[in-house]
Scaffold this motif. Structure first.
Motif, short mmCIF file in Angstrom:
data_model
loop_
_atom_site.label_atom_id
_atom_site.label_comp_id
_atom_site.label_asym_id
_atom_site.label_seq_id
_atom_site.Cartn_x
_atom_site.Cartn_y
_atom_site.Cartn_z
N TRP A 296 0.89 -1.39 -0.20
CA TRP A 296 0.15 0.19 0.02
C TRP A 296 0.85 1.14 -0.15
CZ3 TRP A 296 -1.65 3.21 4.36
CH2 TRP A 296 -1.18 3.15 5.74
N SER A 297 0.24 2.52 0.26
CA SER A 297 1.21 3.40 0.13
C SER A 297 2.08 4.17 0.87
CB SER A 297 -0.05 5.00 -0.57
OG SER A 297 -0.77 5.47 0.56
N ASN A 298 1.51 3.29 2.06
CA ASN A 298 2.32 3.78 3.29
C ASN A 298 1.95 5.07 3.98
OD1 ASN A 298 3.55 2.79 5.83
ND2 ASN A 298 5.34 3.08 4.55
N SER A 299 0.72 5.79 3.69
CA SER A 299 1.29 7.13 3.77
C SER A 299 0.01 7.25 4.30
CB SER A 299 0.91 8.00 2.81
OG SER A 299 2.58 7.79 1.57
N VAL A 300 0.18 8.94 5.06
CA VAL A 300 -1.18 9.27 5.82
C VAL A 300 -1.52 10.64 5.30
CG1 VAL A 300 -2.45 9.77 8.07
CG2 VAL A 300 -0.57 8.05 7.70
N ALA A 301 -3.19 10.42 4.83
CA ALA A 301 -3.60 11.94 3.97
C ALA A 301 -3.29 12.70 5.38
CB ALA A 301 -4.73 11.59 3.16
N GLN A 302 -3.23 14.22 4.47
CA GLN A 302 -2.94 15.16 5.59
C GLN A 302 -4.24 16.89 5.00
OE1 GLN A 302 -1.34 15.15 9.19
NE2 GLN A 302 -1.99 13.53 8.43
N PHE A 303 -4.73 16.83 5.83
CA PHE A 303 -5.62 18.10 4.99
C PHE A 303 -6.29 18.70 6.04
CE2 PHE A 303 -9.51 20.18 3.87
CZ PHE A 303 -9.11 20.40 2.34
N SER A 304 -5.39 20.22 5.65
CA SER A 304 -5.60 21.31 7.18
C SER A 304 -7.70 22.38 6.83
CB SER A 304 -4.97 22.23 7.34
OG SER A 304 -4.61 23.29 8.06
N LEU A 305 -8.27 22.45 6.87
CA LEU A 305 -9.17 23.86 6.68
C LEU A 305 -8.85 25.00 6.36
CD1 LEU A 305 -12.45 24.06 8.48
CD2 LEU A 305 -10.70 26.01 8.19
N LEU A 306 -7.58 25.78 7.62
CA LEU A 306 -6.91 26.54 7.24
C LEU A 306 -5.75 26.41 5.94
CD1 LEU A 306 -6.81 27.54 11.62
CD2 LEU A 306 -8.42 28.58 9.95
N GLY A 307 -5.20 25.95 6.07
CA GLY A 307 -3.83 25.30 5.58
C GLY A 307 -4.79 25.48 3.80
N LEU A 308 -5.83 24.94 3.61
CA LEU A 308 -6.96 24.89 2.63
C LEU A 308 -7.13 27.11 2.39
CD1 LEU A 308 -7.94 23.77 -0.40
CD2 LEU A 308 -9.90 23.66 0.78
N SER A 309 -7.80 27.01 2.65
CA SER A 309 -7.42 28.43 2.75
C SER A 309 -6.23 29.26 2.26
CB SER A 309 -9.05 28.98 3.82
OG SER A 309 -9.61 28.30 4.33
N LEU A 310 -5.73 29.36 2.52
CA LEU A 310 -4.09 30.00 2.23
C LEU A 310 -3.39 29.95 1.09
CD1 LEU A 310 -2.87 29.60 5.68
CD2 LEU A 310 -2.97 31.43 5.19
N ARG A 311 -4.04 27.93 0.69
CA ARG A 311 -3.55 28.35 -0.66
C ARG A 311 -4.51 28.29 -1.74
NH1 ARG A 311 -1.03 21.74 0.52
NH2 ARG A 311 0.25 22.87 2.11
N LYS A 312 -5.86 29.25 -1.13
CA LYS A 312 -6.84 29.27 -2.58
C LYS A 312 -6.24 30.23 -3.59
CE LYS A 312 -11.06 27.79 -0.19
NZ LYS A 312 -12.71 28.59 0.11
N ARG A 313 -6.26 30.75 -4.49
CA ARG A 313 -6.03 31.07 -5.64
C ARG A 313 -7.12 31.82 -6.13
NH1 ARG A 313 -1.98 26.62 -8.31
NH2 ARG A 313 -0.36 26.76 -6.86
N ASN A 314 -6.98 32.61 -6.88
CA ASN A 314 -8.00 33.76 -7.65
C ASN A 314 -9.24 32.31 -8.60
OD1 ASN A 314 -9.45 35.14 -8.79
ND2 ASN A 314 -8.64 36.03 -10.26
#
Length: 638
Positions: A296-314
């Motif tokens: 398997w991928s041997n990885s743990v997905a990470q998602f941040s509510l604030l992080g997504l807002s900071l990366r938002k583009r136009n």
């Protein structure tokens, strides 16, 4: 004479190359499907899913279209000339090869009713290993194989025998007999077995008829290749001859490649364990293990509510609702980060899982069920004398608690970043694990809500995001009048949804003074600083409107309470937060459905699937069979 947009020469050229183009395109799609399809097991990248799924849908259609064009072409020639000329005979030879490619995409499984004999879990699984195969890896493989024969029923939502659960629980509860590496290793192999059973032909090599079938599939194109090589080909077009050789050779290579992939599977490894030491067949199989084997991928997905807002583009397509939804979906997938599933994470999770099972046993005796598990997070707060924090878990929907605790964990993590340097290793581990599990649970809530208990988590997440944007817009309006240089240029652009990565000059007037690895990290500190100010000044549940599903200010208030209560004890604070997240993860795993875990195997696997199966081994699995005989559904290879 009619007018045509396509010149006559172009139409003649397309008529001559139409069939050749479709055949080569079908061949390319089959090669892509064969080489990239197996990578779904160990890759979490979103593009691999798009490529494989698009190729799968296109391959059958293109092959069918090519067969239709070929049939129409031959029928027209026969009608015009009364017979098929030698130049067209070679194209007729492509039909069975194209048909074989079409049939490959239709291979699958059927479900029928059959009576299944109960296979009890052996007390000492290591006794099944032959003397020729000593070692921890062989022991782990044999244990996984024997357990998979029992617990594969969970993937179909079927019942388990209570005696099997007890035997498995005794094995996994003992930390001296089974450490975290072996426990997760067994679960990893079991999930790999299920993936192979659903998506590959690895199981065929364990049966005589499967080997015979493969020999026939390989020998027929080899015989055709020899026959065609000896045939007089002077009447055939050189292009058609090259295409014919290419089709036959690729068919042979695909059969060989599929067997090499199957030989690298755990099914064949287990089969080798049953063979005597130094056997010719076993040695040959070991020699042919040239394909990389990753379960398997041997990885743990990470998602941040604030992080997504900071990366938002136009947003380019914000005026078009249909395209805006697509853009938002892609934006979420591009903002997912992945962490390696390390040994310390396994130890932390398994330790909390064993503690949860022990707590349930002490409270309910031998009766372990989901009812008691649902109240475990509340019990953690009560035992730590933090009953006033129960509002964040008790009487709330599960997705609501996840959102509240996720934002609160982000804020507390930011506040205590500078304090971790002088702490003991266990406290630092809790500090890191809380953030990892928090972001993983939000990833499931936003990207795969079907794996969590039913709720309105996605709607609540969207309301919370909108509430955050409104809050920062108001904050910007007030701050611009008083202190024009207080808030950074990047935060202004985040509020206005006009981020540009090249503009990252950020004054540090109110946020932390430490160095940051990226602009996003620095902006996140600024955001957390503003939200922590809300937690100290505003009461919870009174800021949002009555109909709002936002939990932003509830989370700020929870962060304020956590920071006030445990302000002088770093270890106690993160131990409490860690226990709550461990209960959330365990409860989510036990509430999930086996069918969703089957689906997750084809996108690199999920940590939740490992926790779900491991909790089943620890005795928490619904439903449980208490009677001896039962007629259940059996998965049969077609």
């Amino acid at each position: 004479m009619g007018f045509s947009l396509v010149p006559q020469n172009a139409r003649e050229l397309w008529k001559e190359w139409e069939l050749r183009f479709l055949v080569l395109l079908s061949l390319f799609l089959q090669l892509t499907l064969a080489t990239q399809g197996s990578r779904r097991k160990s890759m979490y990248k979103y593009w691999i899913q798009v490529v494989v799924w698009t190729t799968y849908l296109s391959a059958d259609s293109i092959a069918t279209l090519a067969l239709g064009v070929l049939s129409n072409h031959l029928a027209n020639i026969k009608e015009a000339k009364g017979m098929i000329d030698p130049k067209s005979q070679i194209t007729a030879f492509w039909a069975p090869i194209m048909e074989q490619y079409t049939l490959k995409t239709e291979e699958g499984y059927r479900v029928s009713i059959d009576e299944v004999t109960e296979v009890p879990v052996p007390e000492d699984l290591s006794l099944k290993i032959s003397q020729a195969s000593d070692g921890e890896k062989a022991t782990t493989l044999v244990k996984a194989y024997e357990l998979f024969k029992i617990f594969k029923l969970l993937f179909m939502g079927l019942i388990l025998n209570s005696g099997d659960l007890e035997a498995s629980k005794r094995m996994f509860k003992n930390p001296d007999a089974m450490d975290s590496a072996m426990a997760f290793g067994i679960v990893e192999i079991e999930l790999g077995f299920m993936y192979d059973l659903l998506y590959t032909k690895s199981l065929l090599l364990n049966r005589a008829w499967g080997i015979i079938r493969w020999v026939i599939n390989l020998s027929v194109p080899c015989a055709v290749l020899v026959f065609f090589s000896l045939q007089d080909r002077k009447d055939y077009s050189k292009v058609d001859i090259c295409i014919t050789f290419l089709l036959v050779i690729v068919a042979i290579l695909l059969e060989i490649y599929s067997v090499l992939l199957a030989i690298s599977s755990d099914w064949v490894d287990h089969w080798r364990l049953q063979r005597p030491r130094g056997s010719t067949i076993s040695s040959a199989v070991a020699f042919l293990r040239i394909c990389p084997h990753k379960r398997w991928s041997n990885s743990v997905a990470q998602f941040s509510l604030l992080g997504l807002s900071l990366r938002k583009r136009n947003r380019i397509f914000r005026k078009c609702p249909c395209l805006a939804k697509l853009e938002e979906k892609l934006e979420k997938n591009f903002c997912i980060d992945y962490k390696v599933f390390k040994t310390n994470v396994k130890e932390w999770i398994l330790g909390h899982m064993r503690a949860t099972v022990n707590d349930l046993e002490r409270k309910d005796g031998l009766k372990i069920g989901l009812t008691g598990l649902k109240l475990e997070a509340s019990e953690v707060l009560k035992r730590s004398n933090n009953v006033h924090l129960n509002w964040s878990v008790e009487g709330m929907e599960f997705d609501q608690s996840i959102l509240i605790w996720h934002i609160a964990t982000e804020l507390c993590h930011y506040k205590d970043h500078g304090k971790r340097q002088d702490q003991i290793s266990d406290d630092v581990t809790n500090y890191k694990m809380c953030k990892l599990v928090s972001r993983y649970m939000l990833y499931l809530l936003v990207l795969h809500p079907s794996m969590l208990p039913t709720g309105i988590g996605v709607l609540r997440y969207e309301d919370t995001s909108v509430d955050a944007q409104k809050f920062f817009e108001d904050k910007l309006a007030v701050s611009s009048k008083k202190e024009n240089n207080i808030i950074s240029s990047n935060v202004k652009k985040w509020v206005k949804k006009l981020f540009k990565k090249e503009e990252h000059a950020l004054p540090s007037s109110q946020c932390c003074k430490r160095a940051h690895k990226s602009t996003e990290s620095r902006d996140l500190c600024e955001v957390c600083h503003l939200l922590l100010q809300v937690g100290t000044k505003l009461p919870t549940r009174k800021i949002g409107g009555g109909k709002s599903r936002s939990v932003l200010f509830d989370a700020c208030h929870l962060a304020y309470q956590l920071n006030e209560i445990e302000s002088k004890n770093f270890g106690r604070k993160w131990d409490l937060i860690g226990k709550v997240w461990a209960k959330f993860l365990t409860y989510a795993a036990c509430q999930s459905n086996g069918s969703k875990h089957r689906e997750s195997l084809s996108r690199g696997g999920e940590l939740l699937s490992h926790v779900w199966l491991l909790m089943g081994h620890l005795g928490i699995a619904d439903p449980v069979q208490t009677s001896e005989a039962q007629c259940i559904t059996k998965l049969i290879l077609n």
